[in-house]
Design an enzyme around this catalytic site. Structure first.
Site, PDB file in Angstrom:
ATOM      1  N   ASP A   6       0.713  -1.149   0.032  1.00  0.00           N
ATOM      2  CA  ASP A   6      -0.023   0.024  -0.052  1.00  0.00           C
ATOM      3  C   ASP A   6       0.818   1.360   0.016  1.00  0.00           C
ATOM      4  O   ASP A   6       0.416   2.184   0.701  1.00  0.00           O
ATOM      5  CB  ASP A   6      -0.955   0.062   1.239  1.00  0.00           C
ATOM      6  CG  ASP A   6      -2.126  -1.010   0.986  1.00  0.00           C
ATOM      7  OD1 ASP A   6      -2.088  -1.912   0.214  1.00  0.00           O
ATOM      8  OD2 ASP A   6      -2.911  -1.164   2.050  1.00  0.00           O
ATOM      9  N   LYS A  12      -6.852  -4.997  -3.140  1.00  0.00           N
ATOM     10  CA  LYS A  12      -7.670  -5.509  -1.959  1.00  0.00           C
ATOM     11  C   LYS A  12      -8.776  -4.354  -1.339  1.00  0.00           C
ATOM     12  O   LYS A  12      -8.412  -3.204  -1.553  1.00  0.00           O
ATOM     13  CB  LYS A  12      -6.823  -5.962  -0.855  1.00  0.00           C
ATOM     14  CG  LYS A  12      -5.986  -4.713  -0.456  1.00  0.00           C
ATOM     15  CD  LYS A  12      -4.882  -5.416   0.555  1.00  0.00           C
ATOM     16  CE  LYS A  12      -3.985  -4.305   1.178  1.00  0.00           C
ATOM     17  NZ  LYS A  12      -4.619  -3.345   1.860  1.00  0.00           N
ATOM     18  N   CYS A  17      -2.089  -2.528   7.680  1.00  0.00           N
ATOM     19  CA  CYS A  17      -1.779  -3.588   6.598  1.00  0.00           C
ATOM     20  C   CYS A  17      -0.470  -4.509   6.677  1.00  0.00           C
ATOM     21  O   CYS A  17      -0.598  -5.723   6.292  1.00  0.00           O
ATOM     22  CB  CYS A  17      -2.077  -2.957   5.098  1.00  0.00           C
ATOM     23  SG  CYS A  17      -4.113  -2.388   4.977  1.00  0.00           S
TER      24      CYS A  17
HETATM   25  C1  VGL Z   1      -4.671   0.452   5.542  1.00  0.00           C
HETATM   26  C2  VGL Z   1      -6.371   1.452   7.155  1.00  0.00           C
HETATM   27  C3  VGL Z   1      -7.290   1.331   5.923  1.00  0.00           C
HETATM   28  C4  VGL Z   1      -3.235   0.162   5.462  1.00  0.00           C
HETATM   29  C5  VGL Z   1      -5.559   0.554   4.452  1.00  0.00           C
HETATM   30  O1  VGL Z   1      -2.758   0.224   4.198  1.00  0.00           O
HETATM   31  O2  VGL Z   1      -2.652   0.062   6.523  1.00  0.00           O
HETATM   32  N1  VGL Z   1      -4.941   1.104   6.767  1.00  0.00           N
HETATM   33  N2  VGL Z   1      -7.072   0.973   4.751  1.00  0.00           N
END
Ligand code: VGL
Ligand code: ZN
Length: 196
Positions: A9, A105, A150
């Site tokens: 991410d 995702k 994540c």
């Molecule tokens: C994430 C919160 C919501 C992350 C993704 O990548 O850690 N955190 N969506």
């Protein structure tokens, strides 16, 4: 042992100026680009929510960062972020994205997905285990954002699925809300994740 790097991410919305900015999230990009060169297999994950996703506070008339109970268990409500097709959902512009596979995702409107392996119901698989198994990979290295969400969810699932799992914390940054970082580190350690 065949190894892979999972880059979690590293997207605009998790970097300074983004909708769910992780403090100094952009600092890790250069180091990740260098580290990628040590791996034959590189997998990137991309948080990829439809508008009105159930993990968004705005979908519940609630404030961001509150905790609610979903069918599948507790869920933190987030500001709207990483909406499919938006600039915020794109990878950081300097990130080397020449990986072998991109796992998207969080696209199921009703279930959030922190882990690269399972959605937050803890049972819907993303297919990543099958990909790694069929490629003969048993040694997984993880970097990215956010360390306490994540990254840690992905690492704990990887370890539970039997992969040798290492998290390189120098190439991660955390949201660190209400002790979430310390808690994630303890959970990773007890799951057998190697933290360096
Ligand atoms: C994430 C919160 C919501 C992350 C993704 O990548 O850690 N955190 N969506
Ligand atoms: Zn998300």
């Amino acid at each position: 042992m065949s190894k892979a790097l999972i880059v979690v991410d590293v997207q605009n919305d998790f970097c300074p100026g983004g909708a769910l900015a992780v403090d100094k999230g952009d600092e890790i990009v250069e180091g990740i680009n260098r580290f990628i060169k040590c791996f034959d297999t590189v997998i990137l994950t991309q948080d990829w929510h439809p508008q009105g996703h159930s993990s968004f506070a705005s979908s519940h008339d609630s404030d961001p960062f509150t905790l609610i109970e979903m069918d599948y268990g507790p869920q933190v409500l987030w500001p709207d972020h990483c909406i499919q097709g938006t600039k915020g959902a794109q990878f950081h512009p300097q990130l080397n994205t020449n990986g072998d596979l991109i796992i998207r995702k969080g696209f199921n409107p009703k279930i959030d997905s922190y882990s690269a392996f399972f959605e937050n119901d803890r049972k819907t698989p993303t297919g990543l285990k099958g990909y790694l198994d069929t490629r003969g990979i048993n040694d997984v290295h993880i970097v990215g954002l956010a360390l306490d969400y994540c990254v840690s969810y992905s690492a704990i699932d990887a370890a539970k699925l039997g992969f040798k799992t290492t998290v390189h914390q120098n190439l991660c940054r955390a949201i660190d809300m209400d002790g979430s970082l310390k808690q994630a580190q303890l959970k990773m350690e007890s799951a057998g994740v190697i933290l360096i």
